[in-house]
Design a protein around this motif. Structure first.
Motif, mmCIF file in Angstrom:
data_model
loop_
_atom_site.group_PDB
_atom_site.id
_atom_site.type_symbol
_atom_site.label_atom_id
_atom_site.label_comp_id
_atom_site.label_asym_id
_atom_site.label_seq_id
_atom_site.Cartn_x
_atom_site.Cartn_y
_atom_site.Cartn_z
ATOM 1 N N VAL A 46 0.830 -1.197 0.000
ATOM 2 C CA VAL A 46 0.000 0.000 0.000
ATOM 3 C C VAL A 46 0.879 1.268 0.000
ATOM 4 C CG1 VAL A 46 -0.366 0.332 2.484
ATOM 5 C CG2 VAL A 46 -2.266 0.657 0.890
ATOM 6 N N TRP A 52 -6.539 3.466 4.839
ATOM 7 C CA TRP A 52 -5.911 2.337 4.141
ATOM 8 C C TRP A 52 -4.391 2.386 4.206
ATOM 9 C CZ3 TRP A 52 -9.554 4.019 -0.268
ATOM 10 C CH2 TRP A 52 -10.780 3.349 -0.164
ATOM 11 N N ILE A 78 -2.575 4.590 2.459
ATOM 12 C CA ILE A 78 -2.010 5.162 1.228
ATOM 13 C C ILE A 78 -1.222 6.411 1.629
ATOM 14 C CG2 ILE A 78 -2.631 6.373 -0.909
ATOM 15 C CD1 ILE A 78 -4.961 4.451 -1.244
ATOM 16 N N ALA A 117 -5.657 -0.888 -2.627
ATOM 17 C CA ALA A 117 -5.472 -0.840 -1.170
ATOM 18 C C ALA A 117 -6.430 -1.824 -0.504
ATOM 19 C CB ALA A 117 -5.707 0.576 -0.657
#
Ligand code: PBG
Length: 413
Positions: free
Chosen positions: A108, A150, A152, A403
């Motif tokens: 990710v 997530w 990111i 993700a």
């Protein structure tokens, strides 16, 4: 490469370019020749080359280094035993052994999520990017929060500027209250430093002609454009943008922007330079999304973006941008330009990003929609290919989807 005894010396030239021209049995023969040579020469007198490089036999004297790909001469000091002692399939037999030897993995942390913002309240689909929408300012903020959830690391914001705000000189680009600046302020207020926010520096979302710079007598003028780009970068950094990403391909803009950031107190703002950006037909759906296609009216960006025929030129662009103060560099588009990603990474060893652009997304999405390709498998394979080529991260419209897939896989284990 040469044995000591000139009677039987054998030149072997490896070069990536001819990979497809070399029959496998020729490769095997070369392995055996090398095995034989080891009886006569000191092992250190020959280098053994990585199996991924191709092999062709050549006559003595014809052994020419591949000028374009000197890295393909990397040598190994050992040889594998021939078949059947070596069976390459042994290691591929089980999932655990494939995972154990994996040289590259997609995580990710490799994802940068490009997002489109517009001034309305409701999300609007981008027809040529199935699954991608132009979001409201609040919608982008919610997406930013999801991205944080997530893990990111960064998002990139692109504005769909209302037609009435587009002008010949793209003045809206330097308005501190423009759509991008308002969005960045709001995102930063919501998520702080848990997410990096990237803004493009270029005039195309704001100009009536759709070009990335100022146009005078039909020409996109360099130095006058750079003056505006400097202001645009400072206005965006003032709004809280963490990474300034000049995507305009004017000469000298990185140095000018770096100086402008320094003298305006933004010493810690990164510059991620779109260093090797090609005049590509793969940007079509993006231009639909930001509404610049109509403005461009079929005009090309070939006088400032690079020709797809060029490789060395990309290295010069990267070298200049690094010398001018770029913190990281980008290659764009992505998948058709992985050779450039690989050369940039191996030549400079700096943080190198690639943009899996809108047309690449559209191709995969359209084929998946028709059931012609397996979406998850092809998307993950395409992104792993970026990693293998040397990219440290990828801008991709698949980021939220990927993700979620990656998180699901972690939970499944
Ligand atoms: N300078 C603007 C810009 N920034 C990113 C893209 C393309 C991204 C994509 O296609 O996904 C473009 C389009 C262009 O140069 O015409």
């Amino acid at each position: 490469m040469w044995g000591g005894n000139t009677d039987w010396r054998c030149g072997i030239v490896y070069h990536e370019a001819s990979r497809d021209q070399v029959p496998t049995d020729a490769v095997c023969r070369c392995f055996l020749i090398f095995r034989r040579m080891t009886r006569f020469v000191e092992p250190r007198q020959f280098g053994f080359l990585a199996p991924q490089f191709t092999v062709s036999t050549s006559l003595p004297g014809q052994h020419q280094p591949n000028r374009k790909h000197p890295e393909s001469f990397e040598m190994f000091d050992f040889a594998r035993s021939p078949y059947p002692m070596t069976r390459m399939r042994r290691i591929r037999r089980h999932d655990w052994s494939r995972r154990l030897v994996a040289e590259h993995a997609l995580g990710v942390n490799d994802l940068i999520w490009p997002l489109f913002v517009h001034d309305g309240q409701q999300p609007i689909d981008v027809e040529s990017l199935p699954g991608v929408q132009r979001l409201s300012v609040d919608g982008v903020c919610r997406a930013a929060e999801q991205a944080c959830g997530w893990g990111i690391p960064a998002i990139a914001i692109f504005p769909a500027t209302p037609a009435e705000l587009k002008t010949e000189e793209a003045r809206e680009a330097v308005n501190p209250q423009n759509l991008v600046c308002r969005t960045v302020r709001k995102i930063k207020a919501a998520v702080g430093d848990s997410l990096g926010v990237i803004c493009d520096v270029a005039l195309d979302p704001y100009s009536i002609h759709g070009h990335d710079g100022i146009v005078r007598d039909g020409d996109v003028v360099n130095d006058e454009t750079v003056e505006v780009l400097k202001q645009q970068a400072v206005v965006q950094a003032d709004a809280g943008c963490d990474i300034i990403a000049p995507s305009d391909m004017m000469d000298g803009r990185i140095g000018a922007i770096r100086q402008a950031l320094e003298s305006n107190g933004h010493t810690n703002v990164h510059i991620m330079s779109y260093a090797a950006k090609y005049a590509s037909a793969f940007y079509g759906p993006f231009r639909d999304a930001v509404g610049s296609k109509g403005n461009l009216a079929g005009a090309s960006k070939k006088t400032y973006q690079q020709s797809p025929s060029q490789t060395d030129e990309a290295l010069h662009e990267v070298a200049l941008d690094l010398a001018e103060g770029a913190d990281s560099v980008m290659v764009k588009p992505g998948m058709p330009y992985l050779d450039i990603v690989a050369r940039v990474k191996s030549t400079f060893g700096v943080p190198t990003f690639a943009y899996q652009v809108s047309g690449e997304y559209a191709m995969l999405a359209a084929a998946a929609e028709r059931g012609w390709l397996d979406k998850e498998a092809t998307v993950l394979e395409s992104l792993l290919a970026f990693k293998r080529a040397g990219a440290d991260g990828v801008l991709t419209y698949w980021a939220p989807q990927v993700a979620q897939w990656l998180h699901r896989d972690v939970q499944d284990q």
